[in-house]
Design an enzyme around this catalytic site. Structure first.
Site, PDB file in Angstrom:
ATOM      1  N   LYS A 277       0.842  -1.198   0.000  1.00  0.00           N
ATOM      2  CA  LYS A 277       0.000   0.000   0.000  1.00  0.00           C
ATOM      3  C   LYS A 277       0.878   1.249   0.000  1.00  0.00           C
ATOM      4  CE  LYS A 277      -3.950  -1.945   2.542  1.00  0.00           C
ATOM      5  NZ  LYS A 277      -5.006  -1.709   1.546  1.00  0.00           N
ATOM      6  N   ARG A 351     -10.461 -11.649   2.468  1.00  0.00           N
ATOM      7  CA  ARG A 351     -11.372 -12.685   1.972  1.00  0.00           C
ATOM      8  C   ARG A 351     -10.732 -14.075   2.047  1.00  0.00           C
ATOM      9  NH1 ARG A 351     -11.947  -9.520  -3.649  1.00  0.00           N
ATOM     10  NH2 ARG A 351     -11.615  -7.801  -2.197  1.00  0.00           N
TER      11      ARG A 351
END
Ligand code: BES
Ligand code: MN
Ligand code: ZN
Length: 501
Positions: A277, A351
């Site tokens: 990120k 997820r």
């Protein structure tokens, strides 16, 4: 733990908190104010004159402190538009703002307009939730911090009613365990790793009574996870020297009427992995375990409230880091139960750990419903902002029930669809599915990924709390800066409302 009591007697604290509302009609020049002090009579005429002189408006978030007569200080907290009855969330926020504004004192009595146990409970909850400070990592600046109130008293003529006493007890538990969620979120990843998260929950469970409260914790280590085939948790955690864990917390009351599984995303830090990120804002990713903290703390709260609903909580925990052992884009992993996933983007890690835990949660258990809670997508924040969470489902009846429960708590949730046509974007040329798909509607695509790991016939809710979990702007109402504790109240309320449904 903040102690909250209820009293119908004379006010003993040095600080009295009351409401202030605005009853002006549109177009009128001066502001007509209304002091809303619940069951306590005050010398309104003199106070109103002073409040007018000070330019008080009675708007939400407005706090005005005046010297009192019988108390040292009267604190007026804005309720907005005057009304014969106030919305519980208006009361909750007003009490919370006041609690924040009087930090540094030791005790206060809150007397706000409330005619029933729910409203009184909301005031107690707001005061307890606003009464929070995280100073564990302060050294020289610790003494400058205004410490929270040690005792909160709610004033009401209904003090002796049993439903009112129950509402106060519930508010105390809600505040205590919301504080636990916030503490875990605010704890930096240097100190909160998958392992220390498990230690903290184990400690909290012990403090709550452990087995005698019907609670049991068990933790799977990285080597156990590896040998049992939890490929998602292992893949996400393998780039970190802080190994992953799967924490299981069960609450098994005698004569349980239903059983739910609560599954929470527990990424103790999300660097993005090899899809690193940008540095700006990355620090907020210490909050990526908010879902895990919420499901664990909610389960303890449900146990202490003796709700006759069994809860199996799961917190898959990992640190998503960059290293030569980190998962590469294009790696194929095998989720618990055997489904394979091509990891196209290692930053879509939540997820993967949730898939393992969702499959485990359904294994051989006769569940009545399953709820996952996760700071899952930036797309959630784009779609709904920082104060409204999303709920997705395979069972509209279940989500409608849940939304009714959330309304009672004041937590904002909004239903979002899982459009079947987006599912094809998750197809992979090499594995059963890919971990990312179409960028547009990213929150829904993430929900569709998870749906693949839940049996169609099992009522399932997916709560994306990415924005609301962590407050990066100013404190407001009962919400401090940093971890908010969102979802805990709704998870507790869902259990409470499921007793008779
Ligand atoms: N933890 C983030 C989501 C997030 C973003 C939470 C902002 C709170 C605030 C999640 O793991 C993530 O990185 N999601 C990616 C998914 C994408 C790669 C498909 C995102 O939303 O950008
Ligand atoms: Mn990520
Ligand atoms: Zn994440």
């Amino acid at each position: 733990m903040t102690s909250i009591r209820i009293s119908d007697g004379i006010v003993k604290d040095e600080i009295l908190v009351v409401g202030l509302a605005n009853k002006s009609t549109k177009g009128s020049k001066s502001t007509a104010l209304s002091i809303e002090s619940g069951d306590l009579a005050l010398d309104n005429k003199a106070l109103l004159a002073t409040l007018q002189d000070l330019g008080a408006t009675g708007k939400a978030e407005e706090i005005i402190k005046l010297p009192g007569n019988s108390t040292r200080l009267i604190v007026f907290t804005g309720l907005g538009k005057a009304s014969p009855t106030y919305d519980n969330e208006v009361l909750r926020r007003a009490a919370g703002s006041a609690a924040r504004a009087i930090a540094g004192n030791s005790s206060a009595t809150f007397s706000l307009p409330a005619k029933n146990a729910q409203a009184i409970g909301a005031i107690a909850e707001g005061a307890g939730l606003g009464n929070y400070l995280f100073d564990r990592f302060r050294g020289s600046s610790k003494s400058e911090q205004k410490t929270p109130l040690k005792s909160i008293t709610i004033h009401s003529e209904l003090a002796k009613k049993s439903d009112v006493k129950d509402a106060i007890h519930k508010a105390e538990i809600i505040a205590t365990y919301t504080h636990l969620v916030r503490d875990l979120i605010n704890t930096p990843p240097s100190h909160l790793t998958p392992e220390t998260f498990c230690d903290a929950i184990t400690q909290a469970v012990k403090k709550a009574g452990g087995a005698s409260a019907g609670l049991k914790v068990s933790v799977m280590t990285d080597s156990q996870l590896k040998s049992k085939g939890y490929g998602g948790i292992i893949a996400v955690g393998q780039g970190s020297s802080n190994p992953p864990r799967l924490l299981q917390l069960s609450y098994s009351p005698k004569g349980a009427k239903k059983k739910f599984a609560y599954v929470g995303k527990g990424i103790t830090f999300d660097s993005g992995g090899l899809a690193l990120k940008p540095a700006k804002g990355m620090e907020a990713m210490k909050s990526d375990m908010s879902g895990a903290a919420a499901v664990c703390a909610a389960t303890i709260a449900i146990a202490l409230l003796k709700v006759p609903i069994a809860i199996e909580a799961y917190a898959p925990l990992a640190e998503n880091m960059v290293s030569d052992t980190a998962t590469r884009p294009s790696d194929v992993i095998s989720i618990y139960g055997g489904k394979t996933v091509e990891v196209i983007n290692p930053d879509a890690e939540g997820r993967l750990i949730l898939a393992d835990a969702l499959v485990k949660a359904q294994e051989g258990k006769d569940l009545d419903g399953i709820v996952d809670v996760a700071t899952l997508t930036g797309a959630q924040v784009v779609a709904l902002g920082t104060r409204t969470s999303a709920v997705m489902t395979n069972n509209t009846e279940f989500s409608e029930k849940f939304l009714v429960s959330t309304k009672k708590t004041g937590e904002a949730f909004w239903p979002m669809p899982l459009p079947i046509e987006l599912r094809a974007s998750l197809d992979s040329p090499v594995a059963d599915l890919a971990n990312i798909g179409e960028r547009m509607g990213g929150m829904l695509v993430a929900g569709l990924f998870l749906k693949d790991f839940v049996a169609d016939e099992l009522p399932w809710l997916h709560l994306d709390i990415a924005g609301p979990a962590y407050n990066e702007s100013a404190a407001h109402g009962y919400t401090p800066v940093g971890g908010t504790g969102i979802a805990l109240r709704s998870l507790v309320q869902l259990a409470l409302d499921s007793i008779s449904q």
